[in-house]
Design an enzyme around this catalytic site. Structure first.
Site, short mmCIF file in Angstrom:
data_model
loop_
_atom_site.label_atom_id
_atom_site.label_comp_id
_atom_site.label_asym_id
_atom_site.label_seq_id
_atom_site.Cartn_x
_atom_site.Cartn_y
_atom_site.Cartn_z
N SER A 15 0.84 -1.21 0.00
CA SER A 15 0.00 0.00 0.00
C SER A 15 0.87 1.26 0.00
CB SER A 15 -0.99 0.00 1.17
OG SER A 15 -0.32 0.15 2.40
N ARG A 95 12.77 -7.88 6.05
CA ARG A 95 14.09 -8.45 6.39
C ARG A 95 15.05 -7.36 6.82
NH1 ARG A 95 14.53 -13.96 4.69
NH2 ARG A 95 12.53 -14.47 3.74
N ASN A 111 13.30 3.96 5.24
CA ASN A 111 12.25 3.02 5.67
C ASN A 111 11.12 3.80 6.32
OD1 ASN A 111 11.06 0.46 6.29
ND2 ASN A 111 11.76 0.69 8.41
N HIS A 113 8.18 3.29 9.35
CA HIS A 113 7.89 2.42 10.49
C HIS A 113 6.61 2.91 11.17
CE1 HIS A 113 8.78 -0.31 13.79
NE2 HIS A 113 8.38 0.67 14.60
C1 GRF Z 1 3.72 -0.45 6.93
O1 GRF Z 1 2.81 -0.33 7.98
C2 GRF Z 1 5.10 0.02 7.34
O2 GRF Z 1 5.08 0.92 8.38
C3 GRF Z 1 5.78 -1.25 7.79
O3 GRF Z 1 5.23 -2.26 6.97
C4 GRF Z 1 3.94 -1.90 6.53
C5 GRF Z 1 3.92 -2.08 5.05
O4 GRF Z 1 2.65 -2.01 4.51
N1 GRF Z 1 7.21 -1.11 7.66
P1 GRF Z 1 2.44 -2.00 2.93
O5 GRF Z 1 3.05 -3.27 2.38
O6 GRF Z 1 3.08 -0.77 2.39
O7 GRF Z 1 0.95 -1.99 2.76
#
Ligand code: GRF
Length: 193
Positions: A15, A95, A111, A113
């Site tokens: 997403s 990972r 990244n 989070h």
């Molecule tokens: C997100 O909530 C992000 O914060 C975490 O993994 C999730 C990924 O969701 N690192 P998507 O695959 O982008 O829907």
């Protein structure tokens, strides 16, 4: 002016990838999405990338559970370099990033989070915030280094925790915030002289 070249790594639903791709399609983000790489062959992120005509590659992670085998990660690096990627964007990549990738893209891996780091690093950060009875949580975009969820913070967005929130409702609201924050941060990077 040539556009900033981005490569996305993800393991799941994609997403955030979709929000980034949509921001580019709308003209809100000026970047060139060159490649999407996943360690999960059947992941939705690869499917979404293919639908948009973006190069989508599966890399077999090898025998480890939490990281890529060194040769697999070297393959990821080779693909990113071949695609002339300037910035690596982790979007739900499950990972730990190790030396081959960190050394190939120093200071150029981001990244997102789902908490207000440095609070609640690690898995299911929204659940951790709920269980800790916080009133506010959110999401953070940060640089990736060898400490998991510990790299320098670039930007954060707050999300209130409501009295009747469940882990699922909270996670959904955090994700909605992520879909604004990640393209915003990327547009800052991509517009730098
Ligand atoms: C997100 O909530 C992000 O914060 C975490 O993994 C999730 C990924 O969701 N690192 P998507 O695959 O982008 O829907």
């Amino acid at each position: 002016m040539s556009k900033f070249k981005i490569g996305v790594l993800g393991s799941g639903r994609g997403s955030n990838f979709e929000a980034i791709a949509q921001a580019i399609a709308n003209g809100g983000l000026s970047a060139d999405l060159r490649i999407v790489i996943s360690d999960v062959e059947t992941s939705r992120i690869l499917e979404l990338a293919r639908k948009r005509g973006i190069r989508a590659e599966f890399v077999d992670p090898g025998g480890f559970r939490t990281k890529m085998a060194p040769l697999s990660e070297a393959r990821v690096v080779a693909l990113l370099q071949e695609a002339k990627v300037e910035l690596v964007v982790l979007a739900g990549y499950m990972r730990v990033v190790k030396e081959p990738l960190l050394e190939a893209f120093p200071g150029r891996i981001l990244n997102i989070h789902p908490s207000l780091l440095p609070k609640f690093p690690g898995l299911e950060a929204w659940r951790q915030a709920l269980e800790a009875r916080e009133s506010v949580t959110g999401c953070t975009v940060h640089y990736v280094d060898s400490i998991v969820d510990g790299g320098k913070i670039i930007a954060r967005k707050e999300v209130p925790i409501l009295p009747d929130d469940t882990a699922q409702s909270l996670h959904e609201r955090i994700q909605a915030a992520e879909h604004h924050l990640y393209p915003e941060v990327l547009s800052f990077f991509c517009n730098r002289p």
